[in-house]
Enzyme design. Structure first.
Site, PDB file in Angstrom:
ATOM      1  CB  CYS A  93      -0.723  -0.042   1.467  1.00 40.34           C
ATOM      2  SG  CYS A  93      -2.368   0.597   1.350  1.00 40.34           S
ATOM      3  CG  HIS A 203      -4.247  -3.779   2.673  1.00 40.28           C
ATOM      4  ND1 HIS A 203      -2.956  -2.838   3.222  1.00 40.28           N
ATOM      5  CD2 HIS A 203      -4.592  -2.515   1.790  1.00 40.28           C
ATOM      6  CE1 HIS A 203      -3.430  -2.016   3.286  1.00 40.28           C
ATOM      7  NE2 HIS A 203      -3.489  -1.403   2.743  1.00 40.28           N
ATOM      8  CD  GLU A 205      -2.345  -6.709   4.154  1.00 39.47           C
ATOM      9  OE1 GLU A 205      -2.574  -5.633   4.369  1.00 39.47           O
ATOM     10  OE2 GLU A 205      -1.801  -6.609   3.305  1.00 39.47           O
TER      11      GLU A 205
END
Length: 222
Positions: A93, A203, A205
């Site tokens: 990001c 992202h 994750e």
């Protein structure tokens, strides 16, 4: 999809440091990397960051503030030193955005790490921020997106991006960076693979199975 456990020939899990400089979803990144098989530690300790197999630099918030925080933690120096030695670094990001030359937010211009030429600017779209799931267009030889379907979706949340890629080596002995694109209004850079330096605007994750596979792909290169 269950991520494989990456390990070296000795079976040792790869050590990944999530750099904790005050601007990032460090706990989410830690959990996702651990699920992908890494031995993960959240720290800003210089020696640990330098000696890890991989360094992950997250980032949320304003470009200028992230750069200030990174410099205060000596993260700019750590990233530069690792890359000079060919040691893997991954940005996520705003952690990707600060790898470019500069960022402009609300008419405030700030210098980035200048690992790649380019300017981070406002998204050119009717709806901002770009928040939610989107597909990407990755190069056929991408290592980062290996094993992922073309319609795999990743989670984005951002109002700024890089809309032009200008780096060219003009040297047949140097591999060109692999640049992945996504579109929200106008196409923007969604990921870059450039030697030891990889980064994503989205992202991983928070991107479910696709994100888990992507992180596994990175860890397997360490």
């Amino acid at each position: 999809m269950t991520a494989a456990v990456p390990a070296g020939a000795t079976g040792r899990a790869k050590k990944v440091v999530v750099f904790d400089y005050g601007f990032g979803n460090v706990r989410s990144a830690e959990r996702a990397l651990a699920r992908a098989g890494a031995d993960v530690e959240i720290t800003r300790d210089y020696d640990k960051a330098m000696n890890a197999d991989g360094l992950l630099v997250p980032g949320v918030g304003a470009f200028a503030a992230c750069m200030e925080g990174l410099k205060a933690a000596r993260g700019d120096w750590i990233v530069d030193r690792r890359l000079s030695g060919g040691r893997p670094v991954m940005g996520i990001c705003v952690g990707m955005q600060i790898l470019f030359s500069r960022g402009i937010e609300h008419d405030v211009e700030a210098e980035g790490l200048d690992e790649w030429p380019g300017t981070v600017g406002p998204l050119e779209a009717d709806v901002v921020p770009h928040m939610g799931w989107n597909t990407v267009e990755a190069p056929a030889d991408s290592q980062l997106f290996a094993g992922l379907d073309a319609d795999a979706r990743f989670y984005f949340v951002h109002s700024y991006a890089v809309h032009e890629w200008t780096q060219e080596s003009h040297n047949p002995l140097i591999a060109e960076p692999r640049v992945t694109w996504s579109t929200h209004g106008k196409p923007f850079v969604a990921a870059v693979e450039n030697g030891a330096l990889w980064a994503t605007q989205f992202h991983p994750e928070k991107s479910g199975d696709a994100g888990a596979q992507l992180l596994t792909n990175w860890i397997e290169t360490l």
